[in-house]
Design a protein around this motif. Structure first.
Motif, PDB file in Angstrom:
ATOM      1  N   ASP A 172      -3.322  -1.768   4.236  1.00 22.65           N
ATOM      2  CA  ASP A 172      -2.570  -2.980   3.906  1.00 22.65           C
ATOM      3  C   ASP A 172      -1.798  -2.821   2.603  1.00 22.65           C
ATOM      4  OD1 ASP A 172      -3.290  -4.495   6.165  1.00 22.65           O
ATOM      5  OD2 ASP A 172      -5.205  -5.062   5.237  1.00 22.65           O
ATOM      6  N   PHE A 173      -2.325  -2.004   1.699  1.00 20.06           N
ATOM      7  CA  PHE A 173      -1.644  -1.816   0.413  1.00 20.06           C
ATOM      8  C   PHE A 173      -0.353  -1.019   0.584  1.00 20.06           C
ATOM      9  CE2 PHE A 173      -6.003  -2.727  -0.712  1.00 20.06           C
ATOM     10  CZ  PHE A 173      -5.863  -3.603  -1.758  1.00 20.06           C
ATOM     11  N   HIS A 174      -0.265  -0.270   1.678  1.00 22.08           N
ATOM     12  CA  HIS A 174       0.965   0.471   1.975  1.00 22.08           C
ATOM     13  C   HIS A 174       1.873  -0.331   2.893  1.00 22.08           C
ATOM     14  CE1 HIS A 174      -0.647   4.060   0.052  1.00 22.08           C
ATOM     15  NE2 HIS A 174      -1.779   3.791   0.655  1.00 22.08           N
ATOM     16  N   ASP A 175       1.262  -1.111   3.800  1.00 21.04           N
ATOM     17  CA  ASP A 175       2.043  -1.826   4.814  1.00 21.04           C
ATOM     18  C   ASP A 175       2.704  -3.089   4.285  1.00 21.04           C
ATOM     19  OD1 ASP A 175       1.288   0.076   6.616  1.00 21.04           O
ATOM     20  OD2 ASP A 175      -0.205  -1.168   7.650  1.00 21.04           O
ATOM     21  N   PHE A 176       2.201  -3.648   3.175  1.00 24.61           N
ATOM     22  CA  PHE A 176       2.723  -4.924   2.679  1.00 24.61           C
ATOM     23  C   PHE A 176       3.275  -4.796   1.266  1.00 24.61           C
ATOM     24  CE2 PHE A 176      -0.120  -5.986   6.109  1.00 24.61           C
ATOM     25  CZ  PHE A 176       0.588  -6.966   6.787  1.00 24.61           C
TER      26      PHE A 176
END
Ligand code: 4NP
Length: 154
Positions: A77-81
């Motif tokens: 999630d830290f990469h996707d958002f």
């Protein structure tokens, strides 16, 4: 732009915020250009629909959130958002603790980030009653409008 709303259980506050955001974005000039999802820092309710009181509350404001399913925050999630917008300070702390190095600053307080309440928190309605859920809805819907305004302003 990709926004993840985060709370503790992902069955009350963040699903309501996700529903409010989707609805406000749909009727804005940003329609189709902002991705929204939600997650919880805890894993107790993974796979479950939102709390029935949250579903009923959102429905009362004309928004259907019954199809959402709870999931736990994950490393990707830290990469996707672009932003992880948190309901309260404990959520921000927990999210930052799990962030890969250099991604800590993606975690912010939702009400603070959108500018409607510096340092403000969305109170947990889990042990409350219908009026607590309505108060959460009014807060996250105000935040959703302010998020749209912030993003539209560039
Ligand atoms: P939420 O509310 O973080 O707004 O989804 C809660 C839901 C479940 C629990 C706590 C808060 N729980 O402890 O199971």
């Amino acid at each position: 732009m990709r926004l993840l709303v985060v709370c503790l259980g992902n069955i009350c506050r963040s699903p309501m915020a996700e529903g409010a955001l989707r609805t406000r974005l749909q009727v804005s000039p940003l329609a189709g250009r902002v991705q929204v999802d939600s997650a919880g820092t805890g894993d107790w309710h993974v796979g479950e629909p939102p709390d029935r009181r949250a579903i009923a509350c959102a429905r009362g404001f004309g928004v259907d959130i019954a199809m959402q399913r709870a999931r736990q925050l994950q490393a990707r999630d830290f990469h996707d958002f672009d932003w992880l917008l948190c309901a309260d300070r404990a959520n921000v702390r927990d999210v930052r603790r799990r962030a890969p190095a250099g991604h800590e600053d993606k975690a912010a307080l939702l009400l603070d980030w959108c500018g409607i309440q510096p340092g403000g928190e969305v109170p947990d309605p889990y042990t409350g009653g219908p009026e607590d859920f309505r108060q959460v809805w009014r807060l996250v819907d105000s935040a959703a409008q302010a998020v749209v305004a912030r993003l539209a302003a560039g």
